[in-house]
Scaffold this active site. Structure first.
Site, PDB file in Angstrom:
ATOM      1  N   ASP A 149     -48.705 -27.465 -61.425  1.00 43.12           N
ATOM      2  CA  ASP A 149     -47.688 -28.487 -61.677  1.00 43.12           C
ATOM      3  C   ASP A 149     -48.255 -29.800 -62.191  1.00 43.12           C
ATOM      4  O   ASP A 149     -47.665 -30.436 -63.062  1.00 43.12           O
ATOM      5  CB  ASP A 149     -46.892 -28.778 -60.394  1.00 43.12           C
ATOM      6  CG  ASP A 149     -45.879 -27.697 -60.086  1.00 43.12           C
ATOM      7  OD1 ASP A 149     -45.470 -26.989 -61.027  1.00 43.12           O
ATOM      8  OD2 ASP A 149     -45.494 -27.560 -58.912  1.00 43.12           O
ATOM      9  N   TYR A 196     -35.185 -23.725 -63.297  1.00 39.68           N
ATOM     10  CA  TYR A 196     -34.484 -24.973 -63.014  1.00 39.68           C
ATOM     11  C   TYR A 196     -33.201 -25.052 -63.847  1.00 39.68           C
ATOM     12  O   TYR A 196     -33.059 -24.406 -64.881  1.00 39.68           O
ATOM     13  CB  TYR A 196     -35.364 -26.169 -63.370  1.00 39.68           C
ATOM     14  CG  TYR A 196     -36.406 -26.542 -62.340  1.00 39.68           C
ATOM     15  CD1 TYR A 196     -36.800 -25.660 -61.338  1.00 39.68           C
ATOM     16  CD2 TYR A 196     -37.023 -27.790 -62.380  1.00 39.68           C
ATOM     17  CE1 TYR A 196     -37.761 -26.014 -60.407  1.00 39.68           C
ATOM     18  CE2 TYR A 196     -37.994 -28.156 -61.460  1.00 39.68           C
ATOM     19  CZ  TYR A 196     -38.354 -27.265 -60.473  1.00 39.68           C
ATOM     20  OH  TYR A 196     -39.306 -27.625 -59.558  1.00 39.68           O
TER      21      TYR A 196
END
EC number: 3.2.1.18
Length: 470
Positions: A149, A402
């Site tokens: 990330d 997402y």
């Protein structure tokens, strides 16, 4: 005539022709200068045309020279006016495709960035897709390990909505591994979070220039929405989190004008968890549907007023919209408390429609696959389970990820209400597939006055890539 005289005669004639030709050119140049000199007085050959647009004025200077036109475009900034964004959200019956970037399919042979966390935000003139790159391209050795990330190579960049995140059309916005962006009607404001986990910093840019910063206050991965922030009458609002992802953290609402913070407030939410809020303007307030990464499989909501007073709780609907989650029949909603005991989660969204709610969720209860959007009657205000609308966007045989919200401003749509739109990220590669990389593409949908048929607008890239076979 002997040969020598022939040569001399031919040479003399040739020289004479050359001299005559030179004289003709000199006369031609003199005549041209005289004619153009007269033409400049009445403006028939040289002229300047000014065309005005929403955000910029483009000066088009046309110079004509012997039937050849040279066009020079000189852009310069026109401040424009702030967007109002106090209108209500349009009531819609379904969602139609707005754009699809197909970035991973194109990236198998094109210069496309490895990305995650794409989102869309709109100015009065255009909508742009923002995304967090990994500082590498698909099908390249630097894509190895991009499941991570946070790294110093991640940057926020953007393209016009519908374009793939390619190196030729992308615009740099900020150094960031977490971000948000929005337009106030005059300029873009972007916020990029970067730095070490314990001392991360959020840098605010306005019109492309750094204007303010927010330092980590809890020392535990300062992060923000990964979707559009919200501007109302020139002031822009967003939500940030600092603290653990699996227990109580700290949450703040920020307010900025022209990229400078003019207000902030801590959100008191003991026992609840807020991350990655998807926010939009509605009736003069900011409404956010967020992610509980601690316990709840229902989603936290924040309703923010211009004076930074707020209401915090959970989406009341009697159906869960986070992933992973339990079965619908065993779920009882709550307007105030987290429900369910499934940790982790995924970024999602919802739109209030009066007392109803449109809420998106993965079709799978356990993994990020498939995507549907449901309309729950009275789901914004009551623990109702009554579905009055459903639309499939990605079938359950394909990966999703997402999702988040944004609106089309009235300046763009020409309507007297704000059109609700959402995007769905479709993650490919690690950890679900046998590749060395992780990236995503997206599908974008906007609300319409008609029902839209179910279909699957999935990513569609054929994996593995060449780099994965080496």
């Amino acid at each position: 005539m002997n040969p020598n005289k022939k040569i001399i005669t031919i040479g003399s004639i040739s020289l004479g022709l050359v001299v005559f030709n030179v004289l003709l050119h000199i006369v031609s140049i003199i005549v041209t200068v005289l004619v153009l000199g007269k033409g400049e007085k009445n403006g028939s050959c040289n002229e300047t045309v000014v065309r005005e647009y929403n955000e910029t004025v483009k000066v088009e200077k046309v110079i004509q020279w012997h039937n050849t036109s040279v066009i020079e475009h000189i852009p310069y900034w026109n401040g424009g006016t702030y967007m109002n964004n106090t209108e209500a959200i349009c009531d819609v019956k379904g969602f139609a495709p707005f754009s699809k970037d197909n970035g991973i399919r194109i990236g198998s042979r094109g210069h496309v960035f490895v990305i995650r966390e794409p989102f869309v935000s709109c100015s009065p003139k255009e909508c742009r897709t923002f995304f967090l790159t990994q500082g590498s391209l698909l099908n390249d050795k630097h894509s190895n390990g991009t499941v991570k990330d946070r790294s110093p190579f991640r940057t926020l960049m953007s393209v016009e909505v519908g374009q793939s995140p390619n190196v030729y059309q992308a615009r740099f916005e900020a150094v960031a591994w977490s971000a948000t962006a929005c337009h106030d009607g005059k300029k873009w404001m972007t916020i990029g979070v970067t730095g070490p986990d314990s001392k991360a910093v959020a840098v605010i840019h306005y019109g492309g220039v750094p204007t303010d910063v927010i330092n980590s206050w809890a020392g535990d991965i300062l992060r923000t929405q990964e979707s559009s922030c919200t501007c109302i009458q020139g002031d822009c609002y967003w939500v940030m989190t600092d603290g653990p992802a699996n227990r109580q953290a700290q949450y703040r609402i920020y307010k900025a004008n022209q990229g400078r913070i003019i207000g902030q407030i801590d959100v008191s939410f003991n026992g609840g968890h807020i991350e990655e809020c998807s926010c939009y303007p509605n009736d003069g307030k900011v409404e956010c549907v967020c992610r509980d990464n601690w316990t709840g499989t229902n989603r936290p909501i924040l309703v923010i007023s211009p004076d930074l007073s707020y209401r915090v709780g959970y989406l009341c609907a009697g159906l869960p919209s986070d992933t992973p989650r339990g079965v619908d029949a065993q779920f009882t909603g709550s307007c105030t408390s987290p429900m369910g005991n499934q940790g982790y989660g995924v970024k999602g969204f919802g739109f209030r429609q009066g007392s109803d709610v449109w809420m998106g969720r993965t079709i799978s209860r356990t993994s990020r696959s498939g995507f549907e959007i449901l309309r729950i009657k009275n789901g914004w205000t009551q623990t109702s389970k009554e579905q009055v609308g459903r639309q499939v966007v990605v079938d359950n045989l394909n990966w999703s990820g997402y999702s988040g919200s944004f609106t089309l401003p009235v300046e763009m749509s020409g309507r007297d209400c704000l059109v609700p739109c959402f995007w769905v990220e479709m993650i490919r590669g690690k950890p679900e597939e046998k590749t060395i990389w992780t990236s995503s593409s997206s599908i974008v949908m906007c609300g319409v006055d008609y029902k839209v048929a179910d279909w699957t607008w999935h990513d569609g890239a054929i994996l593995p890539f060449d780099i994965d076979k080496m």
